[in-house]
Motif scaffolding. Structure first.
Motif, PDB file in Angstrom:
ATOM      1  N   LEU A   1      13.724  16.386 -13.160  1.00  0.00           N
ATOM      2  CA  LEU A   1      12.618  15.428 -13.148  1.00  0.00           C
ATOM      3  C   LEU A   1      13.020  14.120 -12.492  1.00  0.00           C
ATOM      4  CD1 LEU A   1      11.037  15.938 -16.687  1.00  0.00           C
ATOM      5  CD2 LEU A   1      10.297  16.869 -14.499  1.00  0.00           C
ATOM      6  N   VAL A   2      14.266  13.697 -12.699  1.00  0.00           N
ATOM      7  CA  VAL A   2      14.741  12.471 -12.049  1.00  0.00           C
ATOM      8  C   VAL A   2      14.650  12.614 -10.536  1.00  0.00           C
ATOM      9  CG1 VAL A   2      16.764  11.034 -11.630  1.00  0.00           C
ATOM     10  CG2 VAL A   2      16.230  11.761 -13.951  1.00  0.00           C
ATOM     11  N   LEU A   3      15.060  13.757 -10.009  1.00  0.00           N
ATOM     12  CA  LEU A   3      14.983  13.983  -8.562  1.00  0.00           C
ATOM     13  C   LEU A   3      13.538  13.943  -8.078  1.00  0.00           C
ATOM     14  CD1 LEU A   3      17.614  16.865  -8.196  1.00  0.00           C
ATOM     15  CD2 LEU A   3      17.901  14.460  -7.575  1.00  0.00           C
ATOM     16  N   ILE A   4      12.627  14.547  -8.845  1.00  0.00           N
ATOM     17  CA  ILE A   4      11.216  14.571  -8.447  1.00  0.00           C
ATOM     18  C   ILE A   4      10.630  13.158  -8.483  1.00  0.00           C
ATOM     19  CG2 ILE A   4       8.923  15.370  -9.132  1.00  0.00           C
ATOM     20  CD1 ILE A   4      10.266  17.930 -10.168  1.00  0.00           C
ATOM     21  N   TYR A   5      10.862  12.429  -9.568  1.00  0.00           N
ATOM     22  CA  TYR A   5      10.308  11.085  -9.691  1.00  0.00           C
ATOM     23  C   TYR A   5      10.894  10.140  -8.640  1.00  0.00           C
ATOM     24  CZ  TYR A   5       8.562  12.612 -14.249  1.00  0.00           C
ATOM     25  OH  TYR A   5       7.921  13.275 -15.257  1.00  0.00           O
ATOM     26  N   THR A   6      12.178  10.296  -8.346  1.00  0.00           N
ATOM     27  CA  THR A   6      12.799   9.445  -7.323  1.00  0.00           C
ATOM     28  C   THR A   6      12.171   9.701  -5.959  1.00  0.00           C
ATOM     29  OG1 THR A   6      14.881   9.433  -8.564  1.00  0.00           O
ATOM     30  CG2 THR A   6      14.973   8.788  -6.252  1.00  0.00           C
ATOM     31  N   ALA A   7      11.920  10.965  -5.642  1.00  0.00           N
ATOM     32  CA  ALA A   7      11.279  11.301  -4.367  1.00  0.00           C
ATOM     33  C   ALA A   7       9.872  10.706  -4.291  1.00  0.00           C
ATOM     34  CB  ALA A   7      11.222  12.817  -4.193  1.00  0.00           C
ATOM     35  N   ILE A   8       9.125  10.771  -5.400  1.00  0.00           N
ATOM     36  CA  ILE A   8       7.775  10.187  -5.417  1.00  0.00           C
ATOM     37  C   ILE A   8       7.849   8.672  -5.240  1.00  0.00           C
ATOM     38  CG2 ILE A   8       5.735   9.798  -6.848  1.00  0.00           C
ATOM     39  CD1 ILE A   8       6.270  12.518  -8.149  1.00  0.00           C
ATOM     40  N   ALA A   9       8.814   8.034  -5.906  1.00  0.00           N
ATOM     41  CA  ALA A   9       8.977   6.579  -5.765  1.00  0.00           C
ATOM     42  C   ALA A   9       9.331   6.210  -4.331  1.00  0.00           C
ATOM     43  CB  ALA A   9      10.044   6.081  -6.732  1.00  0.00           C
ATOM     44  N   PHE A  10      10.144   7.023  -3.666  1.00  0.00           N
ATOM     45  CA  PHE A  10      10.430   6.803  -2.250  1.00  0.00           C
ATOM     46  C   PHE A  10       9.140   6.809  -1.438  1.00  0.00           C
ATOM     47  CE2 PHE A  10      15.102   7.813  -1.118  1.00  0.00           C
ATOM     48  CZ  PHE A  10      15.542   7.011  -2.160  1.00  0.00           C
ATOM     49  N   ALA A  11       8.306   7.824  -1.680  1.00  0.00           N
ATOM     50  CA  ALA A  11       7.068   7.958  -0.910  1.00  0.00           C
ATOM     51  C   ALA A  11       6.150   6.762  -1.141  1.00  0.00           C
ATOM     52  CB  ALA A  11       6.359   9.261  -1.294  1.00  0.00           C
ATOM     53  N   VAL A  12       6.003   6.321  -2.397  1.00  0.00           N
ATOM     54  CA  VAL A  12       5.138   5.178  -2.700  1.00  0.00           C
ATOM     55  C   VAL A  12       5.673   3.912  -2.034  1.00  0.00           C
ATOM     56  CG1 VAL A  12       4.306   3.690  -4.558  1.00  0.00           C
ATOM     57  CG2 VAL A  12       4.288   6.168  -4.851  1.00  0.00           C
ATOM     58  N   THR A  13       6.984   3.728  -2.066  1.00  0.00           N
ATOM     59  CA  THR A  13       7.585   2.553  -1.418  1.00  0.00           C
ATOM     60  C   THR A  13       7.284   2.530   0.071  1.00  0.00           C
ATOM     61  OG1 THR A  13       9.372   2.454  -3.045  1.00  0.00           O
ATOM     62  CG2 THR A  13       9.764   1.386  -0.930  1.00  0.00           C
ATOM     63  N   LEU A  14       7.396   3.672   0.725  1.00  0.00           N
ATOM     64  CA  LEU A  14       7.134   3.746   2.163  1.00  0.00           C
ATOM     65  C   LEU A  14       5.657   3.519   2.468  1.00  0.00           C
ATOM     66  CD1 LEU A  14       9.417   6.793   3.066  1.00  0.00           C
ATOM     67  CD2 LEU A  14       9.825   4.379   3.611  1.00  0.00           C
ATOM     68  N   VAL A  15       4.778   4.059   1.628  1.00  0.00           N
ATOM     69  CA  VAL A  15       3.336   3.890   1.855  1.00  0.00           C
ATOM     70  C   VAL A  15       2.940   2.414   1.749  1.00  0.00           C
ATOM     71  CG1 VAL A  15       1.048   4.338   0.865  1.00  0.00           C
ATOM     72  CG2 VAL A  15       2.673   6.221   1.163  1.00  0.00           C
ATOM     73  N   PHE A  16       3.470   1.708   0.746  1.00  0.00           N
ATOM     74  CA  PHE A  16       3.109   0.311   0.523  1.00  0.00           C
ATOM     75  C   PHE A  16       4.055  -0.659   1.213  1.00  0.00           C
ATOM     76  CE2 PHE A  16       0.895   2.254  -3.095  1.00  0.00           C
ATOM     77  CZ  PHE A  16      -0.335   1.628  -3.001  1.00  0.00           C
ATOM     78  N   ARG A  17       5.018  -0.142   1.951  1.00  0.00           N
ATOM     79  CA  ARG A  17       5.962  -0.978   2.700  1.00  0.00           C
ATOM     80  C   ARG A  17       6.658  -1.991   1.793  1.00  0.00           C
ATOM     81  NH1 ARG A  17       7.805   1.330   6.570  1.00  0.00           N
ATOM     82  NH2 ARG A  17       8.515  -0.685   7.419  1.00  0.00           N
ATOM     83  N   ALA A  18       6.930  -1.592   0.561  1.00  0.00           N
ATOM     84  CA  ALA A  18       7.657  -2.421  -0.412  1.00  0.00           C
ATOM     85  C   ALA A  18       6.979  -3.767  -0.640  1.00  0.00           C
ATOM     86  CB  ALA A  18       9.108  -2.626   0.031  1.00  0.00           C
TER      87      ALA A  18
ATOM     88  N   GLY B   1      14.075  -9.275   6.403  1.00  0.00           N
ATOM     89  CA  GLY B   1      13.168  -8.295   7.006  1.00  0.00           C
ATOM     90  C   GLY B   1      13.492  -6.855   6.659  1.00  0.00           C
ATOM     91  N   GLN B   2      14.416  -6.646   5.720  1.00  0.00           N
ATOM     92  CA  GLN B   2      14.836  -5.278   5.361  1.00  0.00           C
ATOM     93  C   GLN B   2      14.385  -4.929   3.938  1.00  0.00           C
ATOM     94  OE1 GLN B   2      16.240  -3.307   7.674  1.00  0.00           O
ATOM     95  NE2 GLN B   2      16.017  -5.076   9.052  1.00  0.00           N
ATOM     96  N   SER B   3      13.207  -5.380   3.563  1.00  0.00           N
ATOM     97  CA  SER B   3      12.752  -5.150   2.189  1.00  0.00           C
ATOM     98  C   SER B   3      12.598  -3.667   1.867  1.00  0.00           C
ATOM     99  CB  SER B   3      11.426  -5.878   1.945  1.00  0.00           C
ATOM    100  OG  SER B   3      10.439  -5.428   2.855  1.00  0.00           O
ATOM    101  N   VAL B   4      12.120  -2.878   2.830  1.00  0.00           N
ATOM    102  CA  VAL B   4      11.929  -1.447   2.562  1.00  0.00           C
ATOM    103  C   VAL B   4      13.255  -0.733   2.324  1.00  0.00           C
ATOM    104  CG1 VAL B   4      11.082   0.735   3.506  1.00  0.00           C
ATOM    105  CG2 VAL B   4       9.711  -1.341   3.752  1.00  0.00           C
ATOM    106  N   PRO B   5      14.257  -0.861   3.215  1.00  0.00           N
ATOM    107  CA  PRO B   5      15.541  -0.203   2.937  1.00  0.00           C
ATOM    108  C   PRO B   5      16.198  -0.677   1.642  1.00  0.00           C
ATOM    109  CG  PRO B   5      15.431  -0.901   5.234  1.00  0.00           C
ATOM    110  CD  PRO B   5      14.262  -1.511   4.540  1.00  0.00           C
ATOM    111  N   ILE B   6      16.105  -1.965   1.344  1.00  0.00           N
ATOM    112  CA  ILE B   6      16.717  -2.478   0.107  1.00  0.00           C
ATOM    113  C   ILE B   6      16.008  -1.898  -1.110  1.00  0.00           C
ATOM    114  CG2 ILE B   6      17.156  -4.545  -1.263  1.00  0.00           C
ATOM    115  CD1 ILE B   6      17.459  -6.083   1.356  1.00  0.00           C
ATOM    116  N   THR B   7      14.681  -1.844  -1.049  1.00  0.00           N
ATOM    117  CA  THR B   7      13.929  -1.267  -2.165  1.00  0.00           C
ATOM    118  C   THR B   7      14.274   0.201  -2.355  1.00  0.00           C
ATOM    119  OG1 THR B   7      12.106  -2.817  -1.781  1.00  0.00           O
ATOM    120  CG2 THR B   7      11.618  -0.858  -3.088  1.00  0.00           C
ATOM    121  N   LEU B   8      14.366   0.939  -1.254  1.00  0.00           N
ATOM    122  CA  LEU B   8      14.738   2.356  -1.346  1.00  0.00           C
ATOM    123  C   LEU B   8      16.132   2.515  -1.952  1.00  0.00           C
ATOM    124  CD1 LEU B   8      13.400   3.726   2.058  1.00  0.00           C
ATOM    125  CD2 LEU B   8      12.407   4.066  -0.206  1.00  0.00           C
ATOM    126  N   PHE B   9      17.037   1.619  -1.586  1.00  0.00           N
ATOM    127  CA  PHE B   9      18.388   1.681  -2.151  1.00  0.00           C
ATOM    128  C   PHE B   9      18.352   1.457  -3.660  1.00  0.00           C
ATOM    129  CE2 PHE B   9      22.103  -0.716  -3.638  1.00  0.00           C
ATOM    130  CZ  PHE B   9      23.102   0.228  -3.418  1.00  0.00           C
TER     131      PHE B   9
END
Length: 658
Positions: free
Chosen positions: A389-406, A161-169
């Motif tokens: 750019l890595v920092l920017i893209y990583t932040a965007i990937a975080f946001a997309v992961t949270l929006v789609f709940r992984a 049940g921790q797919s979102v935190p694992i994906t963010l990691f």
């Protein structure tokens, strides 16, 4: 021939963190704008593995997505996908490899085919879809990797049940690797791909053996198909309609072409068309498509026949768990038929290649901004550095992961949209190129393929609009930030190198020998003796220039204002008794400023430039200047000089008359 090269070092060295953040930018800044980095080339089959971490890793989730989309028709719908791969995508990208042999891809082809601002805006829109493709590759692959980890029977219960935190990691870990510096990618990719494909081959062989040993499984499947659809013709028709939902299986071609600079060619290769490199890249594309097609067909068959339909179910809206085969159909079979030991090895291999697929996408993203936006003036120079750019893209990937709940299923539509739009743009580029090359038969064939991709893209967008929403966000963000950057950077010099022909040098030398360097900036109209005589008299009277002191006219012609920077080549011509310097650039004021600074440095004198003052709305002139490179030239030239030369005593003088 004299020349002056203009470069910018980028960021301050004052703070250690900033030095680390912009380290690669400072290294690039010392090389000059035309320096070509030496790239290590590899055999095409090794580079195929680097592209394969993206392409082949889709086996981790493609069979499950195919069953959710087509049900029992999944093998037939996959067959349609394979046919489009060989008779659509492969011919298109073989052509792209031939026409764009240095890794620019189909976007660069369209950039060359569509000129001026319409070309730039089209490229910016495609970059939005490309960003969608690569960002979703990172988030979807990480989400599927987390699903494989969680569903493994040896995984501690605390991870369930921790797919979102694992994906963010996993996304954060990917960003950390690129912040440190990503090397030896080819070797890692080769190991991952070989192991992953070998494990999948074992699962496929075991699955086919189970089907062969239980003939009733195949008979039951065939009976169910005829009961539901009646005839083979109906099955084919429905498979054609369902095919757009399986479009994820087409990913990898754009990445394959973008890796062309890494492909080793032949010793006989010559620029600008290295035949050996092109041929080897085409081998890469064909072999990758063949391997993937065989795996897609076989995995679609064994997963459809051997896994219960309920095991594919998606997570429910009220928190109902997904089925054990959702997003991991082959892993489900590996555990069921080969035991948890082999299944765990398979899961680890899948997690590794899915995570590395995100690395491939991140590498692609890091090539997008430096290749296009700074060259358009639509991004600051610091965006050439990788770490910001890595920092920017990583932040965007975080946001997309949270929006789609992984969720793998939820992101499938967005991923397919990015892939299909890029493939459609490639088909359009190839079709236009074939027609312009007077190859009508090839043009009509490619036009038919383009129609298929357009249909597929539209169906996918209508049924799963999430991809367009994400792409629209990226497109809007890119266009808005690009034009803000373009306005912000309008007062840069924007000239990389200045050269004079012999006649122009003669004019300058004669003027310097007799007195001050006096340049009249002229907006060309008739370009006859009467025009120059009138302008000379006007400036001499307004600015008290002695009649015996020589003057030279300077005229800058704007060739393509959508470009941001260019070389400035000055040619000297005589019109009656008047001496005129003419050159082409992307913006008048910036070219004049760069010319004056060059003149000062070459002759050791402060030049004087004379303009007519322009009346009108300053805001309208600013918009006109940004879009056309012209406008109210005098004040913009002065501002460019003020920013380029902080010492007012060494700054060329600007005189504006009424």
């Amino acid at each position: 021939m004299c020349s002056r090269r203009i470069t910018h070092s980028g960021q301050s060295r004052a703070h250690p963190f900033r030095r680390w953040l912009f380290a690669d930018l400072e290294v690039k800044g010392t090389q000059g704008p035309h320096t070509k980095e030496k790239k290590i080339e590899h055999p095409w089959w090794k580079v195929m593995c680097l592209t394969g971490v993206d392409y082949f890793s889709t086996l981790g989730y493609q069979p499950g997505i195919a069953f959710l989309a087509a049900g029992a028709l999944s093998p037939l719908a996959t067959l349609v996908l394979v046919l489009l791969t060989f008779f659509g995508a492969l011919p298109i990208y073989r052509y792209v490899a031939r026409e764009s042999p240095h890794g620019e891809g189909s976007i660069a082809m369209l950039e060359h085919l569509l000129t001026w601002w319409k070309g730039k805006l089209f490229v910016l829109a495609l970059l939005g879809f490309l960003a969608t493709d690569f960002i979703i590759t990172i988030t979807l692959s990480s989400a599927d990797a987390s699903a494989h980890l969680i569903e493994n029977p040896l995984t501690p219960h605390v991870f369930h049940g921790q797919s979102v935190p694992i994906t963010l990691f996993l996304v954060a870990l990917l960003g950390a690797v690129f912040l440190r510096g990503f090397k030896e990618a080819i070797g890692i990719a080769l190991s991952l791909v070989v192991v992953y494909l070998a494990l999948n081959l074992i699962v496929v062989i075991v699955g086919l053996e189970h089907i062969a040993g239980q003939p009733h499984v195949f008979v039951n499947w065939k009976t169910a198909l005829f009961r539901a659809h009646g005839s083979p013709l109906a099955m084919i028709g429905i498979s054609l309609l369902l095919f757009p939902k399986l479009a994820l299986g087409l990913s990898g071609f754009e990445t394959g072409v973008s890796m062309m600079p890494l492909v080793k060619g032949s010793p006989e290769d010559q620029e600008p068309r290295p035949a050996g490199k092109i041929r080897n890249t085409q081998h890469l594309l064909f072999t990758a498509a063949l391997i993937m097609s065989l795996f897609l067909l076989s995995t679609a068959l064994i997963t459809t026949l051997l896994i219960p339909a309920d095991a594919f179910r998606s997570a429910g809206p009220n928190g109902e768990p997904a089925g054990p085969a959702n997003g991991r159909a082959l892993a489900y079979l590996a555990h069921q038929f080969l035991g948890d030991g082999f299944g765990t090895v398979y899961d680890l291999s899948t997690i590794a290649i899915l995570w590395f697929a995100g690395a491939s996408a991140m590498a692609g993203l890091l090539n997008i901004v430096p290749r296009y936006l700074p060259r358009y003036g639509m991004a600051p120079e610091w965006t050439r550095a990788a770490r910001p750019l890595v920092l920017i893209y990583t932040a965007i990937a975080f946001a997309v992961t949270l929006v789609f709940r992984a969720s793998v299923d939820a992101q499938g539509g967005a991923y397919a949209t990015g892939v299909l739009v890029l493939m459609t743009s490639a088909a359009v580029a190839v079709t236009l190129s074939a027609w312009r090359g007077a190859r009508p038969v090839a043009g009509w064939c490619f036009a038919l393929i383009t129609f298929v991709f357009v249909y597929t893209t539209l169906v996918n967008v209508i049924e799963r609009p999430d991809g367009v929403k994400i792409a629209a966000f990226f497109i809007t963000a890119i266009i808005v930030s690009s034009f803000i950057s373009r306005v912000w950077r309008t007062t840069e010099l924007r000239v990389e190198k200045i050269t004079f022909d012999s006649e122009a040098e003669c004019f300058i030398d004669e003027m310097a020998a007799k007195g001050e360097l006096r340049i009249i900036a002229n907006q060309p109209r008739r370009c006859d003796d009467a025009e120059y005589a009138y302008r000379e008299q006007e400036q001499r009277e307004d600015n008290n220039i002695p009649s015996e002191e020589p003057i030279v006219f300077l005229e800058i012609y704007v060739r393509d204002p959508s470009e941001f920077s260019a070389d400035l080549n000055i040619h000297g011509v005589r019109v009656g008794r008047h001496r005129v310097l003419r050159g082409e650039s992307t913006a008048v004021a910036n070219a004049i400023a760069a010319f004056l600074l060059h003149l000062r440095d070459e002759k050791g004198k402060i030049p004087h430039a004379y303009f007519n003052w322009t009346e009108g709305n300053p805001l309208l002139y600013l918009i006109h200047y940004v879009l056309s490179g012209e406008g109210d030239v005098a004040p913009v030239t002065r501002e460019v000089l003020r920013k380029a030369e902080r010492n007012s005593q060494r700054r060329p003088a600007i005189h504006a008359g009424i």
